[in-house]
Write a protein that holds these residues in place. Structure first.
Motif, PDB file in Angstrom:
ATOM      1  N   THR A  85       0.857  -1.185   0.000  1.00 42.90           N
ATOM      2  CA  THR A  85       0.000   0.000   0.000  1.00 42.90           C
ATOM      3  C   THR A  85       0.892   1.233   0.000  1.00 42.90           C
ATOM      4  O   THR A  85       1.778   1.341   0.849  1.00 42.90           O
ATOM      5  N   GLY A  86       0.663   2.130  -0.936  1.00 39.17           N
ATOM      6  CA  GLY A  86       1.438   3.360  -1.001  1.00 39.17           C
ATOM      7  C   GLY A  86       2.593   3.255  -1.970  1.00 39.17           C
ATOM      8  O   GLY A  86       2.658   2.344  -2.801  1.00 39.17           O
ATOM      9  N   THR A  87       3.520   4.193  -1.846  1.00 40.30           N
ATOM     10  CA  THR A  87       4.690   4.261  -2.724  1.00 40.30           C
ATOM     11  C   THR A  87       5.909   3.776  -1.956  1.00 40.30           C
ATOM     12  O   THR A  87       6.283   4.362  -0.927  1.00 40.30           O
ATOM     13  N   ASP A  88       6.529   2.711  -2.458  1.00 38.80           N
ATOM     14  CA  ASP A  88       7.699   2.132  -1.802  1.00 38.80           C
ATOM     15  C   ASP A  88       8.805   3.180  -1.679  1.00 38.80           C
ATOM     16  O   ASP A  88       9.052   3.954  -2.596  1.00 38.80           O
ATOM     17  N   GLY A  89       9.460   3.183  -0.519  1.00 40.00           N
ATOM     18  CA  GLY A  89      10.549   4.115  -0.277  1.00 40.00           C
ATOM     19  C   GLY A  89      10.086   5.459   0.259  1.00 40.00           C
ATOM     20  O   GLY A  89      10.901   6.360   0.436  1.00 40.00           O
ATOM     21  N   GLU A  90       8.773   5.586   0.541  1.00 40.57           N
ATOM     22  CA  GLU A  90       8.242   6.831   1.088  1.00 40.57           C
ATOM     23  C   GLU A  90       7.509   6.546   2.399  1.00 40.57           C
ATOM     24  O   GLU A  90       6.976   5.456   2.604  1.00 40.57           O
ATOM     25  N   VAL A  91       7.477   7.560   3.268  1.00 41.19           N
ATOM     26  CA  VAL A  91       6.778   7.435   4.551  1.00 41.19           C
ATOM     27  C   VAL A  91       5.323   7.056   4.284  1.00 41.19           C
ATOM     28  O   VAL A  91       4.671   7.613   3.405  1.00 41.19           O
ATOM     29  N   GLY A  92       4.841   6.069   5.031  1.00 45.37           N
ATOM     30  CA  GLY A  92       3.468   5.593   4.900  1.00 45.37           C
ATOM     31  C   GLY A  92       3.340   4.313   4.093  1.00 45.37           C
ATOM     32  O   GLY A  92       2.300   3.650   4.155  1.00 45.37           O
ATOM     33  N   PHE A  93       4.383   3.939   3.353  1.00 45.64           N
ATOM     34  CA  PHE A  93       4.321   2.695   2.574  1.00 45.64           C
ATOM     35  C   PHE A  93       4.187   1.504   3.513  1.00 45.64           C
ATOM     36  O   PHE A  93       4.846   1.436   4.547  1.00 45.64           O
ATOM     37  N   ILE A  94       3.300   0.566   3.152  1.00 45.37           N
ATOM     38  CA  ILE A  94       3.076  -0.632   3.960  1.00 45.37           C
ATOM     39  C   ILE A  94       3.331  -1.870   3.110  1.00 45.37           C
ATOM     40  O   ILE A  94       2.793  -2.006   2.011  1.00 45.37           O
ATOM     41  N   SER A  95       4.135  -2.750   3.648  1.00 47.64           N
ATOM     42  CA  SER A  95       4.393  -4.063   3.066  1.00 47.64           C
ATOM     43  C   SER A  95       3.793  -5.086   4.025  1.00 47.64           C
ATOM     44  O   SER A  95       4.223  -5.189   5.173  1.00 47.64           O
ATOM     45  N   ALA A  96       2.774  -5.817   3.562  1.00 51.28           N
ATOM     46  CA  ALA A  96       2.097  -6.791   4.425  1.00 51.28           C
ATOM     47  C   ALA A  96       2.305  -8.199   3.888  1.00 51.28           C
ATOM     48  O   ALA A  96       2.520  -8.394   2.686  1.00 51.28           O
ATOM     49  N   TRP A  97       2.238  -9.181   4.772  1.00 47.63           N
ATOM     50  CA  TRP A  97       2.423 -10.571   4.377  1.00 47.63           C
ATOM     51  C   TRP A  97       1.496 -11.468   5.175  1.00 47.63           C
ATOM     52  O   TRP A  97       1.070 -11.138   6.273  1.00 47.63           O
ATOM     53  N   LYS A  98       1.220 -12.629   4.588  1.00 48.43           N
ATOM     54  CA  LYS A  98       0.432 -13.660   5.267  1.00 48.43           C
ATOM     55  C   LYS A  98       1.028 -15.000   4.869  1.00 48.43           C
ATOM     56  O   LYS A  98       1.116 -15.324   3.689  1.00 48.43           O
ATOM     57  N   SER A  99       1.431 -15.760   5.877  1.00 51.95           N
ATOM     58  CA  SER A  99       2.073 -17.044   5.636  1.00 51.95           C
ATOM     59  C   SER A  99       1.406 -18.126   6.476  1.00 51.95           C
ATOM     60  O   SER A  99       0.923 -17.858   7.575  1.00 51.95           O
ATOM     61  N   LYS A 100       1.422 -19.328   5.979  1.00 50.31           N
ATOM     62  CA  LYS A 100       0.916 -20.465   6.738  1.00 50.31           C
ATOM     63  C   LYS A 100       2.002 -21.052   7.636  1.00 50.31           C
ATOM     64  O   LYS A 100       1.730 -21.917   8.455  1.00 50.31           O
TER      65      LYS A 100
END
Length: 179
Positions: A72-87
């Protein structure tokens, strides 16, 4: 009946003892690792400030190549979110968010884990020039294990476990950037 009373007494005693011990254990942890990379500091910073690049060097992304990832958002900028879901429990479900960037020097992250347990930790990756062609990269994770969960610290060493992961990640980063 005496045996049940004794078992009950010992259960209460051991639980009380564990809770008492937990009162004296630390509730915070800080894990920091560094590595020297033979590349200019700006080159290294421009790479590590992009969270999507962690997929190439971070050990958690390599642990489950099938994990679901969203951004979500622009990578490398404040506010960017990287989310993950793993089993896979060791990877779990969570997200990291860029909360601050000091251009050319440091990126601050908020790590939120949802599964297999809930916690929020602060993290950062900092770069510092050693000279024109060498950079010191420092990766840190800080967090809390509130009472009485801090009792787990007797059985699980956050410094060792997370430290090994950060060291492997930095070694992978070094290998990628020094090609």
């Amino acid at each position: 009946m005496k045996i049940i009373k004794r078992l009950f007494f010992w259960a209460i005693f051991l639980t009380s003892l564990a809770l008492l011990i937990a009162l004296f254990l630390p509730t915070q942890f800080r894990v920091v690792r560094s590595a020297m990379i033979t590349q200019p500091s700006d080159t290294v910073f421009q790479y590590v400030k992009l969270l999507k690049n962690q997929e190439a060097y971070g050990v958690w992304w390599k642990a489950d190549p099938k994990m679901q990832k969203t951004y979500t958002g622009t990578d490398g900028e404040v506010g960017f979110i990287s989310a993950w879901k793993s089993k896979i429990d060791e990877v779990g479900t969570g997200q990291q968010k860029i909360v601050a960037i000091e251009a050319g020097k440091r990126i601050d992250l908020e790590l939120t884990f949802l599964e297999p347990f809930e916690s929020t930790n602060d993290s950062y990756i900092a770069t510092a020039p050693l000279d024109a062609q060498n950079t010191r990269v420092t990766w840190s994770i800080n967090g809390e294990m509130p009472y009485p969960m801090n009792l787990m610290g007797l059985f699980f060493d956050m410094e060792e476990a997370l430290g090994q992961d950060l060291e492997k990640g930095l070694k992978n980063l070094k290998g990628l950037l020094e090609k």
